[in-house]
Write an enzyme that holds these catalytic residues in place. Structure first.
Site, PDB file in Angstrom:
ATOM      1  N   SER A 185       0.805  -1.219   0.027  1.00  0.00           N
ATOM      2  CA  SER A 185      -0.106  -0.241  -0.031  1.00  0.00           C
ATOM      3  C   SER A 185       0.841   1.088  -0.314  1.00  0.00           C
ATOM      4  O   SER A 185       1.781   1.580  -0.905  1.00  0.00           O
ATOM      5  CB  SER A 185      -0.862   0.016   1.182  1.00  0.00           C
ATOM      6  N   GLU A 211      -1.682  -2.502  -8.085  1.00  0.00           N
ATOM      7  CA  GLU A 211      -3.039  -2.836  -7.463  1.00  0.00           C
ATOM      8  C   GLU A 211      -3.696  -1.452  -6.641  1.00  0.00           C
ATOM      9  O   GLU A 211      -2.739  -0.644  -6.855  1.00  0.00           O
ATOM     10  CB  GLU A 211      -2.938  -3.926  -6.435  1.00  0.00           C
ATOM     11  N   HIS A 221      -5.001  -5.169  -1.388  1.00  0.00           N
ATOM     12  CA  HIS A 221      -6.051  -5.157  -0.460  1.00  0.00           C
ATOM     13  C   HIS A 221      -7.105  -6.401  -0.675  1.00  0.00           C
ATOM     14  O   HIS A 221      -8.004  -6.096  -1.140  1.00  0.00           O
ATOM     15  CB  HIS A 221      -6.571  -3.943  -0.545  1.00  0.00           C
TER      16      HIS A 221
END
Length: 306
Positions: free
Chosen positions: A109, A207, A277
């Protein structure tokens, strides 16, 4: 440059270089490191020193990061959670320290910015994988998310096939190169900085989470205009959790957006990988050599440790 593998009984550090971790979930995650993996844990000094939407002040984050790389006892560094803030410290990191003390570094992330920085400035292979408070500390965690921590103890070739998740071929072909990427929002935010995503001769993966299709469209278009798809040898598309339009709002589908922005590059491309995620969240070594083969629907990644 690959870090040295872990052994049972090794000490590992935990830091919070992004947003404040939820302390209850962080405490719930520590037994996984200690009891299930057999490691000793050393918490950063500022893991619980929230500063607004940041885990701590920038100088405190740097102090914790540098301290863990300096500490000979610490063999790996795990990030507590993502959120926001790692880019704020990237220009102040001592990359010679990182280069001279290569260690396992783990997160995803917002940690994407540090993966890029360590890879480009220090040549360090790091790990894009589930974090402590935001993943391992949940009441329920997919067994596979835990399983892929084992690659830290023994050099392990990862062969991702449809046994893990359904995969969709967007462009046929075979691509080889070092695997780089991470969170799409963070990759786009690196453009125009000293840590800009470099895809020449590499396999790109990305992502994201909670971004409406038009926002994904905008970010992919920016990467495309910056030549990142044209430069890449191949493209690997991870999970896009909850990337849906507002209810009742006219929109292209996420699949249409990705296809329109990526397919024209003509590079071997597959989607459906459980990176990011999602549950399970399959951990992979960032910067390791890889091969993407659409004909047998495999992504093969070389070990991330020595």
């Amino acid at each position: 440059m690959k870090p040295i593998r872990l052994k049972k009984g090794d000490t590992v550090g935990v830091i919070a270089p992004a947003s404040p971790p939820k302390q209850e979930k962080l405490k719930r995650a520590l037994p996984f490191l200690e009891e299930e993996l057999g490691l000793k844990v050393k918490l950063g000094k500022y893991v619980d020193a929230p500063y607004g939407y940041l885990a701590s002040k920038d100088k405190e984050k740097l102090e914790d990061l540098h301290a863990m790389f300096q500490d000979d006892e610490v063999k790996a560094i795990f990030c507590a959670c993502g959120g926001f803030g790692t880019a704020r410290i990237a220009s102040s990191i001592d990359y010679d320290l990182v280069k001279n003390n290569p260690k396992i570094f783990w997160g995803y992330s917002d940690i994407t910015f540090l993966h890029q920085a360590f890879y480009q400035q220090a040549g360090l292979t790091s790990f894009h994988g589930p974090m402590l408070s935001s993943d391992i500390g949940l009441e329920s965690i997919h067994p596979l998310s835990k399983t892929y921590f084992q690659q830290l103890f023994e050099p392990t070739e990862i062969v991702y096939t449809e046994e893990l998740s359904p995969l969709e071929v967007m462009n046929e072909g075979v691509a080889t190169g070092e695997l780089v990427g991470g969170n799409l929002t963070l990759l786009v935010s690196s453009l125009g900085t000293p840590f800009e995503l470099q895809t020449k001769g590499k396999i790109l993966f990305f992502e994201d989470i909670d971004e409406q299709p038009y926002k994904v469209d905008r970010m992919l278009n920016q990467l495309k205009m910056a030549g990142k798809f044209a430069d890449a040898e191949g493209i690997v598309i991870g999970d896009f959790h909850n990337c849906v339009p507002d209810e009742g709002k006219a929109s292209l589908t996420l699949e249409e957006v990705i296809s329109q922005q990526v397919k024209d590059a003509g590079k071997p491309t597959m989607s459906g990988f459980q990176f990011g995620h999602c549950s399970p969240n399959i951990a992979i070594p960032h910067g390791a050599k890889a091969e993407l083969n659409t004909y047998n629907k495999t992504l093969t990644i070389q070990p991330g440790v020595e």
